[in-house]
Design an enzyme around this catalytic site. Structure first.
Site, PDB file in Angstrom:
ATOM      1  N   CYS A  84      49.013 -19.288  54.025  1.00 38.01           N
ATOM      2  CA  CYS A  84      50.298 -18.083  54.394  1.00 38.01           C
ATOM      3  C   CYS A  84      50.436 -18.138  56.065  1.00 38.01           C
ATOM      4  O   CYS A  84      49.467 -17.577  56.580  1.00 38.01           O
ATOM      5  CB  CYS A  84      50.096 -17.069  53.692  1.00 38.01           C
ATOM      6  SG  CYS A  84      51.235 -15.721  54.261  1.00 38.01           S
TER       7      CYS A  84
ATOM      8  N   CYS B 143      59.741   4.465  58.375  1.00 39.14           N
ATOM      9  CA  CYS B 143      59.837   2.883  57.971  1.00 39.14           C
ATOM     10  C   CYS B 143      61.044   2.975  56.901  1.00 39.14           C
ATOM     11  O   CYS B 143      60.773   1.841  56.054  1.00 39.14           O
ATOM     12  CB  CYS B 143      58.505   2.698  57.169  1.00 39.14           C
ATOM     13  SG  CYS B 143      58.168   3.747  56.072  1.00 39.14           S
TER      14      CYS B 143
END
Ligand SMILES: C[S@@+](CC[C@H](N)C(=O)[O-])C[C@H]1O[C@@H](n2cnc3c(N)ncnc32)[C@H](O)[C@@H]1O
Length: 399
Positions: A102, A358
């Site tokens: 990844c 966020c």
């Protein structure tokens, strides 16, 4: 120990080519087909739209998060079978998809995944089979500090898993000498969560997150911003705002392990951090002690603390013995600060507030509850590249 380069902020506004995405094996980076530059433009458009009512006077340039290598934390599901484990995600049929290559993970995390897979193979522990509700190993969480030191947490179902991992502690440390923190988390329930409440330490207590100006200490169950480079940018921006408004007495609500408070601490400023997690507060106190700064950290609910201690007179102290601040930072979870804390801030009379969020949607709701404040400056921090998520920080000024 290797020192990892921090991801350059905007060096590469191109694409991340990901075989897992192209083969349809992992779609976690949902925006991967959009160039990074376009992702930023789209996020700016969306965020400005959501915050249109609040009408920020000025938008500072977006702080980019990088195309690859930016995540300091991997939460890897254990799949496959004993002796052939996969570390990555589970597909829709709950079969393991191995994601050891990844590209968004910090290089130190990518490097350790195959070592951890081999280690788990050698333990003989069965991966947890979600359909059959059988097996032992559920997840491995890995966090990387800029120094290359790692925190490794194994999430298992039963005491047996814990006993096996404990008996193999020495082999693990030999294979991963940079693992300064190793723990086992027990998650006996069949639940769609990533960890349980019981944590057994096998090595160390906290990971030293050596940021550029401040070392923070991270324990297994504490929150940490997932993109170290962007976190540093965010902390520095907020410290710049706090300096510009010449705050002498600052509160940092939802302070976690103290990132904002400790970046803002200075000989001419007293900082007070409040956070619900006692572990995070203990970590913040250790960092403050190392830095030798005038900082106080208290465990508690942010709203209750503010309601009880935001006394009106400048020279009085509230029940916690804390003086009235002249500036406040809030950095709540996605739900935002909510109606009660917004009301306490609205009537506080404070000249300046910094709100780092966020979730622009909850931020917009909270700002609408504080009409006495004008957004003087706003800045997007692309904490989560290749996803629709972002962090946005605003400096509020009393009208
Ligand atoms: C987005 S994180 C921010 C942490 C920190 N400011 C940082 O930069 O790492 C939100 C924090 O709020 C804490 N929290 C959640 N609910 C809370 C509450 N009711 N009162 C105080 N802290 C809370 C969480 O434990 C978490 O550490």
């Amino acid at each position: 120990m290797t020192t990892l380069p921090l991801t350059p902020a905007s060096a590469d506004h191109g694409h991340l080519h990901c075989g897992y995405f192209e083969r349809g094996e992992c779609r976690s980076c949902a925006l991967l087909e959009t160039s990074y530059g376009q992702q930023i433009t789209d996020k700016e458009t969306w965020c400005r739209e959501i915050l249109a009512e609040a009408a920020p006077r000025e938008w500072l340039p977006t702080f980019a998060g990088g195309v690859r290598d930016f995540r300091n934390r991997a939460k890897l599901a254990v799949g496959g079978s004993a002796g052939q484990v996969t570390l990555g995600i589970l597909d829709q049929e709950f079969h393991g998809v191995d994601l050891r290559e990844c590209g968004i993970q910090a290089p130190a995390i990518r490097a350790v995944i195959p070592v951890l897979a081999d280690f788990l193979d050698a333990t003989g522990l069965e991966p947890y089979d979600v359909s059959a509700r059988r097996g032992e190993s559920k997840f491995v969480h890995v966090t990387a500090a800029p120094s290359g030191e790692l925190m490794i947490r194994f999430v298992v179902r039963t005491q047996h898993g814990l006993d096996v991992l404990r008996s193999r502690r020495a082999q693990l440390i030999e294979r991963v000498p940079d693992a300064s923190v190793v723990s086992v988390n027990l998650l006996p329930e069949h639940k769609a969560v990533l960890e349980g409440s019981r944590e057994e330490m096998l090595r160390g207590e906290s990971l030293r997150m050596n940021l550029d100006r401040v070392d923070l200490h991270l324990r297994p169950q504490s929150f940490f911003q997932t993109n170290t480079h962007v976190a540093i940018g965010l902390y520095n921006q907020v410290a710049e705002w706090v300096d510009a408004v010449e705050s002498a007495n600052l509160w940092d609500l939802y302070c976690g392990v103290g990132g904002f408070a400790l970046h803002c601490a200075s000989p001419s400023r007293r900082v007070t951090g409040v956070e619900v997690s006692e572990q995070a507060i203990e970590s913040a106190k250790i960092s403050a002690g190392e830095l030798g700064v005038d900082a106080r950290f208290l465990a508690g609910d942010a709203t209750e603390f503010a309601e009880a201690n935001l006394v009106t007179s400048a020279d009085a102290t509230g029940p916690a013995g804390v003086e009235r601040p002249d500036c406040m930072i809030v950095n709540p979870p996605r739900r935002g600060i909510g109606a009660r804390l917004s009301a306490a801030l609205e009537s506080s009379g404070l000249e300046h507030i910094v709100y780092s969020s966020c979730n622009p949607v909850s931020l917009a709701k909270d700002l609408a509850r504080m009409p006495s404040y004008q957004v003087a400056q706003a800045r997007i921090f692309d904490m989560f590249p290749h996803t629709k998520h972002l962090e946005v920080a605003v400096l509020l000024e009393r009208r």
